[in-house]
Design a protein around this motif. Structure first.
Motif, PDB file in Angstrom:
ATOM      1  N   THR A 152      -1.099   5.110  -5.840  1.00 13.13           N
ATOM      2  CA  THR A 152       0.191   4.829  -6.467  1.00 13.13           C
ATOM      3  C   THR A 152       0.483   3.341  -6.361  1.00 13.13           C
ATOM      4  OG1 THR A 152       1.098   7.022  -5.971  1.00 13.13           O
ATOM      5  CG2 THR A 152       2.687   5.269  -6.366  1.00 13.13           C
ATOM      6  N   LEU A 153       0.877   2.738  -7.473  1.00 13.84           N
ATOM      7  CA  LEU A 153       1.304   1.337  -7.477  1.00 13.84           C
ATOM      8  C   LEU A 153       2.815   1.291  -7.349  1.00 13.84           C
ATOM      9  CD1 LEU A 153      -0.829  -0.047 -10.479  1.00 13.84           C
ATOM     10  CD2 LEU A 153      -1.446   0.075  -8.053  1.00 13.84           C
ATOM     11  N   LYS A 154       3.309   0.401  -6.469  1.00 10.76           N
ATOM     12  CA  LYS A 154       4.740   0.293  -6.250  1.00 10.76           C
ATOM     13  C   LYS A 154       5.197  -1.147  -6.452  1.00 10.76           C
ATOM     14  CE  LYS A 154       5.413   4.189  -3.113  1.00 10.76           C
ATOM     15  NZ  LYS A 154       5.965   4.628  -1.812  1.00 10.76           N
ATOM     16  N   GLY A 155       6.254  -1.300  -7.263  1.00 10.79           N
ATOM     17  CA  GLY A 155       6.849  -2.605  -7.501  1.00 10.79           C
ATOM     18  C   GLY A 155       8.322  -2.586  -7.160  1.00 10.79           C
ATOM     19  N   LEU A 169       7.053  -1.361 -13.319  1.00 14.53           N
ATOM     20  CA  LEU A 169       6.998  -1.762 -11.914  1.00 14.53           C
ATOM     21  C   LEU A 169       8.028  -2.830 -11.560  1.00 14.53           C
ATOM     22  CD1 LEU A 169       3.114  -1.978 -11.649  1.00 14.53           C
ATOM     23  CD2 LEU A 169       4.552  -0.244 -10.551  1.00 14.53           C
ATOM     24  N   THR A 219       2.164  -3.451  -4.262  1.00 12.12           N
ATOM     25  CA  THR A 219       1.935  -2.535  -3.140  1.00 12.12           C
ATOM     26  C   THR A 219       1.134  -1.341  -3.627  1.00 12.12           C
ATOM     27  OG1 THR A 219       3.955  -3.211  -2.002  1.00 12.12           O
ATOM     28  CG2 THR A 219       3.036  -1.063  -1.416  1.00 12.12           C
ATOM     29  N   GLY A 225       9.993   0.157  -9.702  1.00 12.99           N
ATOM     30  CA  GLY A 225       9.449   1.477  -9.973  1.00 12.99           C
ATOM     31  C   GLY A 225       8.044   1.635  -9.445  1.00 12.99           C
ATOM     32  N   LYS A 226       7.461   2.785  -9.749  1.00 12.63           N
ATOM     33  CA  LYS A 226       6.095   3.070  -9.307  1.00 12.63           C
ATOM     34  C   LYS A 226       5.315   3.767 -10.408  1.00 12.63           C
ATOM     35  CE  LYS A 226       7.254   7.526  -7.137  1.00 12.63           C
ATOM     36  NZ  LYS A 226       7.241   8.308  -5.881  1.00 12.63           N
ATOM     37  N   GLU A 237       2.059   6.448 -10.570  1.00 12.56           N
ATOM     38  CA  GLU A 237       1.196   7.300  -9.772  1.00 12.56           C
ATOM     39  C   GLU A 237      -0.134   7.559 -10.462  1.00 12.56           C
ATOM     40  OE1 GLU A 237       3.933  10.622  -9.457  1.00 12.56           O
ATOM     41  OE2 GLU A 237       4.477  10.005  -7.417  1.00 12.56           O
ATOM     42  N   GLU A 287      -0.372   2.484  -2.517  1.00 13.54           N
ATOM     43  CA  GLU A 287      -0.241   3.584  -1.565  1.00 13.54           C
ATOM     44  C   GLU A 287      -1.249   4.686  -1.888  1.00 13.54           C
ATOM     45  OE1 GLU A 287       3.125   6.610   0.313  1.00 13.54           O
ATOM     46  OE2 GLU A 287       3.568   5.481  -1.518  1.00 13.54           O
ATOM     47  N   HIS A 330      -0.184  -4.046   1.079  1.00  9.83           N
ATOM     48  CA  HIS A 330       0.585  -4.922   0.202  1.00  9.83           C
ATOM     49  C   HIS A 330      -0.246  -6.158  -0.108  1.00  9.83           C
ATOM     50  CE1 HIS A 330       3.955  -6.895  -1.725  1.00  9.83           C
ATOM     51  NE2 HIS A 330       3.662  -7.984  -1.024  1.00  9.83           N
ATOM     52  N   VAL A 368      -0.610   2.490   3.266  1.00 10.66           N
ATOM     53  CA  VAL A 368      -0.123   1.494   2.305  1.00 10.66           C
ATOM     54  C   VAL A 368      -0.716   0.132   2.610  1.00 10.66           C
ATOM     55  CG1 VAL A 368       1.931   0.264   1.475  1.00 10.66           C
ATOM     56  CG2 VAL A 368       2.060   2.715   1.962  1.00 10.66           C
TER      57      VAL A 368
END
Length: 221
Positions: free
Chosen positions: A77-80, A110, A129, A83-84, A86, A131, A139, A137
């Motif tokens: 999963t990309l997280k900004g 993101l 980031t 938002g994210k 998956e 996950e 970063h 996780v």
């Protein structure tokens, strides 16, 4: 007319327009296969360990267009900031520095602003980031890019199309919604297989689903 005749007529129409603009189509009858490359992640060995555990080996899923490259079973999963996203596929094998490639549409989801870059050119690129499904996780302070449009080819292909490594060309795309993509980088290496890579935003703009065809034109702007 059959499909091949329709495509040839589209090419001729594009060539006429380009010629009027002072852009000459490279004299070669061979078309370039065009592949749409969805968002994905390349992990360094250290980051593979950080996400999945020491000594972990990425699991082969299927081959992709370039020899020796493959999609892995693992997804992240990309997280900004906003938002994210998956279920983003990891591609193997592991490489020297972790790199994440997204489209501009993905970047808006993101809440980030990655630069358009050639693969591997990551200095001062965007942070992201990552996950894993196990909750681990990492970063990245840099490593997120929008990949430039590019064509992989062998030295023999480069001679055939009269181009060189690093050169910028345009590519006329045929199909239901034809047009021209500019600022396409030529990448030449003995181990490459002829294929043009574009992201999902470009693919959607030209109604390319999975794969299409294009023809190199010399770019003068």
């Amino acid at each position: 007319m059959d499909r091949r005749q329709v495509e040839q007529e589209i090419y001729r129409s594009i060539e006429r327009v380009l010629h009027e603009m002072g852009i000459d189509v490279i004299a070669d009858d061979a078309s370039i296969p065009v592949s749409v490359s969805a968002r994905h992640v390349h992990l360094s060995p250290d980051d593979v360990n950080a996400l999945f555990g020491d000594g972990y080996s990425l699991t082969y899923f299927r081959d992709i267009s370039q020899p020796g490259q493959y999609a892995c079973q693992e997804k992240v999963t990309l997280k900004g900031p906003k938002g994210k996203i998956e279920n983003v596929r990891i591609l193997g094998p592991a490489r020297g520095q972790t790199q994440v490639e997204v489209s501009k549409t993905d970047a808006r989801t993101l809440g980030v602003d990655p630069p358009v870059r050639r693969s591997g050119v990551l200095k001062d690129s965007e942070a992201i980031t990552i996950e894993a499904a196990n909750g681990r996780v990492i970063h990245l302070n840099e490593g997120l890019i929008i990949a430039d449009r590019h064509i992989h080819m062998t030295p023999e292909d480069a001679r055939r199309f009269a181009v060189k490594d690093g050169e910028k060309v345009a590519v006329a795309i045929s199909g239901e919604k034809p047009g021209v993509l500019g600022q396409v980088t030529i990448r030449v290496k003995e181990t490459y297989k002829l294929d043009m890579h574009i992201d999902t935003d470009d693919g959607n703009a030209f109604l390319i689903q999975g794969a299409g065809k294009g023809k190199i034109v010399k770019e003068s702007w």
